[in-house]
Design an enzyme around this catalytic site. Sequence first.
Site, PDB file in Angstrom:
ATOM      1  N   ASP A   1     -73.885   8.571 -99.172  1.00 46.87           N
ATOM      2  CA  ASP A   1     -73.605   7.027 -98.968  1.00 46.87           C
ATOM      3  C   ASP A   1     -72.523   6.877 -97.749  1.00 46.87           C
ATOM      4  O   ASP A   1     -71.306   7.269 -98.048  1.00 46.87           O
ATOM      5  CB  ASP A   1     -73.461   6.502-100.268  1.00 46.87           C
ATOM      6  CG  ASP A   1     -73.377   4.787-100.231  1.00 46.87           C
ATOM      7  OD1 ASP A   1     -74.600   4.208 -99.866  1.00 46.87           O
ATOM      8  OD2 ASP A   1     -72.425   4.234 -99.941  1.00 46.87           O
ATOM      9  N   ILE A   2     -72.770   6.013 -96.900  1.00 45.17           N
ATOM     10  CA  ILE A   2     -71.674   5.646 -96.044  1.00 45.17           C
ATOM     11  C   ILE A   2     -70.834   4.373 -96.715  1.00 45.17           C
ATOM     12  O   ILE A   2     -71.379   3.371 -97.124  1.00 45.17           O
ATOM     13  CB  ILE A   2     -72.170   5.038 -94.568  1.00 45.17           C
ATOM     14  CG1 ILE A   2     -73.073   6.152 -93.899  1.00 45.17           C
ATOM     15  CG2 ILE A   2     -71.030   4.501 -93.727  1.00 45.17           C
ATOM     16  CD1 ILE A   2     -73.639   5.752 -92.590  1.00 45.17           C
TER      17      ILE A   2
ATOM     18  N   ASN B   1     -71.118  -3.764 -90.859  1.00 41.87           N
ATOM     19  CA  ASN B   1     -72.302  -4.628 -90.279  1.00 41.87           C
ATOM     20  C   ASN B   1     -71.526  -5.922 -89.947  1.00 41.87           C
ATOM     21  O   ASN B   1     -71.777  -6.567 -89.326  1.00 41.87           O
ATOM     22  CB  ASN B   1     -73.492  -4.537 -91.205  1.00 41.87           C
ATOM     23  CG  ASN B   1     -74.379  -3.495 -90.543  1.00 41.87           C
ATOM     24  OD1 ASN B   1     -74.472  -2.994 -89.727  1.00 41.87           O
ATOM     25  ND2 ASN B   1     -75.186  -3.301 -91.916  1.00 41.87           N
TER      26      ASN B   1
ATOM     27  N   ASP C   1     -76.291   0.228 -86.353  1.00 38.61           N
ATOM     28  CA  ASP C   1     -77.452   1.177 -86.179  1.00 38.61           C
ATOM     29  C   ASP C   1     -77.022   2.511 -85.652  1.00 38.61           C
ATOM     30  O   ASP C   1     -77.173   3.387 -85.704  1.00 38.61           O
ATOM     31  CB  ASP C   1     -78.613   0.542 -85.545  1.00 38.61           C
ATOM     32  CG  ASP C   1     -79.192  -0.521 -86.070  1.00 38.61           C
ATOM     33  OD1 ASP C   1     -79.252  -0.711 -87.393  1.00 38.61           O
ATOM     34  OD2 ASP C   1     -80.078  -1.357 -85.363  1.00 38.61           O
TER      35      ASP C   1
ATOM     36  N   GLU D   1     -77.831   2.628 -95.998  1.00 42.54           N
ATOM     37  CA  GLU D   1     -76.872   3.431 -95.459  1.00 42.54           C
ATOM     38  C   GLU D   1     -76.788   4.792 -96.228  1.00 42.54           C
ATOM     39  O   GLU D   1     -75.678   5.748 -96.157  1.00 42.54           O
ATOM     40  CB  GLU D   1     -75.671   2.894 -95.433  1.00 42.54           C
ATOM     41  CG  GLU D   1     -75.098   2.611 -96.820  1.00 42.54           C
ATOM     42  CD  GLU D   1     -75.467   1.316 -97.517  1.00 42.54           C
ATOM     43  OE1 GLU D   1     -74.785   0.751 -98.397  1.00 42.54           O
ATOM     44  OE2 GLU D   1     -76.602   0.740 -97.141  1.00 42.54           O
TER      45      GLU D   1
END
Length: 412
Positions: A278-279, A286, A295, A322
């Site tokens: 997971d980011i 964002n 993106d 993500e």
Amino acid sequence: MSGDWGDDGADLLTFADRALAAPGWRLTFPPPLEAAFERDTGRDRCRQLASSLLLGVLLYDSFILDDVILNFSHAREMAWVQLGIVTPLGLLFAAYIWREPPKFRREIAAALVTLVAAASVAYFTHIVPAPVRLPVMFGLIVIIAFANTVLHLRFGYALAGSLGTLAIFIAAMRAPPMLGWPIATYTTMLVGAAIVLTLVANHRLERQLRRSYLFGLRERLLGIGLSETNRQLERLSYHDPLTGLPNRRMLAARLAELWNEQTDAAMAPAPIGVLVIDIDFFKMYNDHYGHPAGDACLRAVATLLRQHMRAGIDLITRYGGEEFLAVLPGLDLDACARIAERIRTAVAAARLPHQGRDQDGVVTVSIGVAAMSPKIAVNPSDVITRADAALYRAKQAGRNAVRAAPAISAEG
């Protein structure tokens, strides 16, 4: 017949549509389409020409029997011309055409055989007795019909060959002993009518051949296009359009395949490792940079993840939002944890800027690790659930961390 069109398929399809809409008298294609036509039909054309020449030689030589029956005084000389000149030439050119020479040489060779045969018939008309001179001359009509319909020379060559045969006929008519003008006129009209009728038949045959080819070509090209479209649609259905990674559909199929392989294995099944990646603070990313930049960040991380997968063995997928999920067949929990730590370090070392978060200002990932044998887990979702729970603990630990699910033994 060739079906490998590369990038030219769309152009050929356009040319084919235009050729089908062209006036009925036209027999030529644009150069790319003509090249495709020759490539696809050239071999069969050579076989047809060569076999037709052999048939023509056989029929031509059969008239030797007529020469003997009619007791021509020059039957031996005529047989020598037939068997010593025309027949060897016909056999030689048939063998040459069988070897698939280029179109021009192929058609010229076939036309030359008919012209030599026509010249021999013209010669015979001068050495046979006067009462049978005219019937022998009518052999030219047979040669014209053979060249234009059975041999089916391409129309341009058929026209040239017919004109050449007509010139030979006129020269034979004008040579002594000359026929009276009524007979000469009538005979000339018969030969001319044979030329016109057989050329019309030749033109129609060639047009039908070419149109049949065009319809077949269109069908193949449209079929190739449809197959390619289906392959692209299938690929899209199994891949994430943003990152190019396989998606959850591909993940489910691969896990089911691995699970079945290991369940059916005769020996003890090997473990299957899973990483849920997971980011960290991606919503903040964002919000700070905007979705286009988000993106781009996802694509950059996906590229880094690919570099740590074993080609042809591991599977890295976009799991949603993500999150990414890696499937590592045959690796136990410790090996999976080491790979996860290398991934975490590589993402942090890439120094992708992330000013929307408080700590360090770069993109990082948190990773949950699990590995289970199909002998222990009920289904593939069990190992994903355990990896997801480990990811939750990595986030609780402050993110930019790796946590592994506790190992489970076969005994429980």
